[in-house]
Design an enzyme around this catalytic site. Structure first.
Site, PDB file in Angstrom:
ATOM      1  N   HIS A 136       0.812  -1.215   0.000  1.00 61.74           N
ATOM      2  CA  HIS A 136       0.000   0.000   0.000  1.00 61.74           C
ATOM      3  C   HIS A 136       0.845   1.265   0.000  1.00 61.74           C
ATOM      4  CE1 HIS A 136       0.541  -0.223   4.452  1.00 61.74           C
ATOM      5  NE2 HIS A 136       0.445   1.094   4.387  1.00 61.74           N
ATOM      6  N   ASP A 151       0.257  -7.614   1.451  1.00 66.28           N
ATOM      7  CA  ASP A 151       0.674  -6.226   1.635  1.00 66.28           C
ATOM      8  C   ASP A 151       2.201  -6.089   1.620  1.00 66.28           C
ATOM      9  OD1 ASP A 151       0.248  -3.505   1.895  1.00 66.28           O
ATOM     10  OD2 ASP A 151       0.240  -3.563   4.084  1.00 66.28           O
ATOM     11  N   SER A 190       4.802   2.668   7.890  1.00 64.84           N
ATOM     12  CA  SER A 190       4.509   1.446   7.132  1.00 64.84           C
ATOM     13  C   SER A 190       5.662   1.097   6.194  1.00 64.84           C
ATOM     14  CB  SER A 190       3.220   1.631   6.324  1.00 64.84           C
ATOM     15  OG  SER A 190       2.101   1.660   7.170  1.00 64.84           O
ATOM     16  N   LEU A 218      -6.646  -7.545 -21.319  1.00 65.85           N
ATOM     17  CA  LEU A 218      -7.151  -8.907 -21.399  1.00 65.85           C
ATOM     18  C   LEU A 218      -8.425  -8.986 -22.228  1.00 65.85           C
ATOM     19  CD1 LEU A 218      -6.680 -10.219 -17.739  1.00 65.85           C
ATOM     20  CD2 LEU A 218      -5.546 -11.079 -19.780  1.00 65.85           C
TER      21      LEU A 218
END
Length: 479
Positions: free
Chosen positions: A182, A212, A304, A364
């Site tokens: 993230h 994550d 983080s 795709l």
């Protein structure tokens, strides 16, 4: 004192004693030389001899015991010394290996978590391996008038977010940094700030949104010799040996102000989180399998991707989430290295990619929807993107992909929702061949795994159909 007496002058009957020396203690009393010692005197001499013998025997026994004890202690010490020396040598060797720049694997430390380093020592040792990451992206936002229903065109706005990363190794051309997914997702540009405040551009090497985790790469030829000498590769520890109550240290780019250090304890291990309790931004962790280290060390926005270290200065976790509720304090979380190591190794060996221009992006050619938790539970659908429609003439149709299948992996990366697939396709050009893993409906409502090779089409030709969301599979196909 010895006195000689001439008995001839006084007593003619004692001629035989006339020249005998007599020991005398005084002027009176004449001992009798021929008189035998008394029985009492002989007993005293025997007692004295016994005492002397007893003391001598006691001294011999005491000396023997002391000598034996000394030899025993010396033997034990000598026997254990080589083992201790060998252990210290092994620890030193492991530490040396874990500090090397690795190319294909995260190095594993073998030290325990009960080290006695001071927090300042740990910070000084670990900070060269921690970086600050800046994510810049352009997003569409509604203009002021559209908020009141007057229409208007959406506007674009550049946003910037901050995070942290850990240097984990290098290959022949790149320095590799692990962080949270993230922190880097949706980035148009990524920059890394090292310990010497040198800022360089980085590229995404691999991501795993489900866990994550992400690995980014900085070209080695862009790093100066001064910066290379200032930075270091983190020592990786054993998170499985971390015990509740042990002291830990968190280092990261808190609030984007630069590296900072906080400390606390491991409040819990093997902690599971629900989607509503974390701020990782993914909401994809399976609470039944994804576990975290809980700590009361302060982990704020910007931390983080930073390191959680034990008291040996080894990384045992990657800081990932903080409890969202403002009513709760002292609950930070880190991904344990025991869970992250294999994932990181896989990401380290992926091809480094950068976003391609919109006109060159691959497609795709499908319409799909997220498989909700309700659909998983009720209909037994696998987690991924449910393919509700395959566009005629698209790359998916040419590869034999049919509607009703669930796309679970794209080029080896697990896919859990359509927004993740959209983000991933921004790094692939039209004409590239990639492997796509599907869960194909079988008999008795079961699914079988199938992997197909797809040559991506041009996004403009297929109308960006892979970016279109379809109704939930539970509502559209199972009634």
């Amino acid at each position: 004192m010895s006195n000689y007496y001439d008995f001839n002058s006084d007593n003619n009957n004692n001629n035989e004693l006339s020249h005998y020396p007599i020991l005398s203690d005084g002027p009176t009393g004449s001992p009798e030389p021929d008189k035998k010692p008394s029985k009492r005197s002989r007993n005293k001499k025997k007692n004295l001899a016994k005492r002397i013998g007893t003391l001598t025997l006691s001294a011999v026994l005491f000396g023997s015991v002391a000598a034996g004890s000394f030899q025993a202690v010396n033997h034990i010490y000598t026997a254990n010394a080589p083992a201790a020396s060998s252990g210290a040598s092994a620890d030193s060797s492991d530490s040396s290996r874990s500090s090397l720049l690795k190319t294909t694997a995260v190095s594993g430390g073998s030290g325990t978590n009960t080290g006695s380093l001071d927090v300042s020592d740990i910070a000084a040792s670990a900070m060269p391996s921690i970086v600050a990451i800046t994510n810049k992206s352009v997003q569409e936002v509604q203009n002021y008038f559209s908020q009141f229903g007057y229409g208007g065109y959406p506007q674009t706005q550049e946003t910037e977010s901050q995070g942290s990363g850990i240097i984990i190794g290098k290959n022949d051309t790149e320095l590799l940094v692990v962080t949270n997914n993230h922190v880097v997702e949706n980035a148009d540009t990524l920059s890394v700030c090292f310990i010497d405040n040198n800022v360089l551009e980085a590229k995404v090497k691999g991501t795993d949104p489900e866990n994550d985790l992400a690995v980014i790469a900085v070209p080695l030829d862009s790093i100066s010799d001064e910066t290379m000498s200032a930075i270091a590769v983190a020592n990786i520890g054993d998170s499985d040996s971390l015990k509740v109550g042990e002291q830990v240290v968190a280092i990261g780019n808190a609030l984007g102000y630069g590296q900072s250090v906080t400390t606390g304890i491991a409040s819990a291990v093997n902690r599971t989180l629900s989607d509503s309790s974390s701020e990782t931004g993914t909401g994809t962790d399976d609470s039944g399998s994804a576990t975290y280290i809980q700590t009361d060390a302060a982990i704020n926005p910007g931390n983080s991707g930073g390191a959680l270290l034990n008291m040996n200065g080894e990384v045992v976790g990657i800081n990932s989430a903080k409890l969202a509720s403002t009513e709760v304090e002292g609950m930070g979380y880190a991904i344990p290295m025991s869970r992250a190591s294999d994932i990181i190794e896989t990401l380290m060996n992926k091809t480094t990619r950068e976003k391609v221009s919109e006109g060159e992006q691959g497609s795709l050619g499908i319409k799909g929807a997220d498989v909700t938790s309700e659909a998983e539970e009720i209909y037994g659908l696998p987690k991924g993107v449910y393919i509700s429609e395959v566009v005629s003439g698209s790359a998916a149709e040419k590869a034999g992909i049919s509607s009703g299948s669930v796309l679970t992996k794209f080029d080896g990366t697990s896919i859990t929702d359509i927004s993740q697939l959209q983000s991933l396709l921004q790094y692939y050009k039209a004409g590239e061949a990639v492997d796509v893993t599907l869960q194909v409906p079988g008999q008795n409502n079961s699914y079988e795994e199938k992997t197909v090779s797809v040559t991506l089409g041009n996004s403009t030709d297929s109308g960006k159909s892979q970016e279109e969301n379809a109704p939930s599979p539970a509502m559209n196909n199972f009634r």
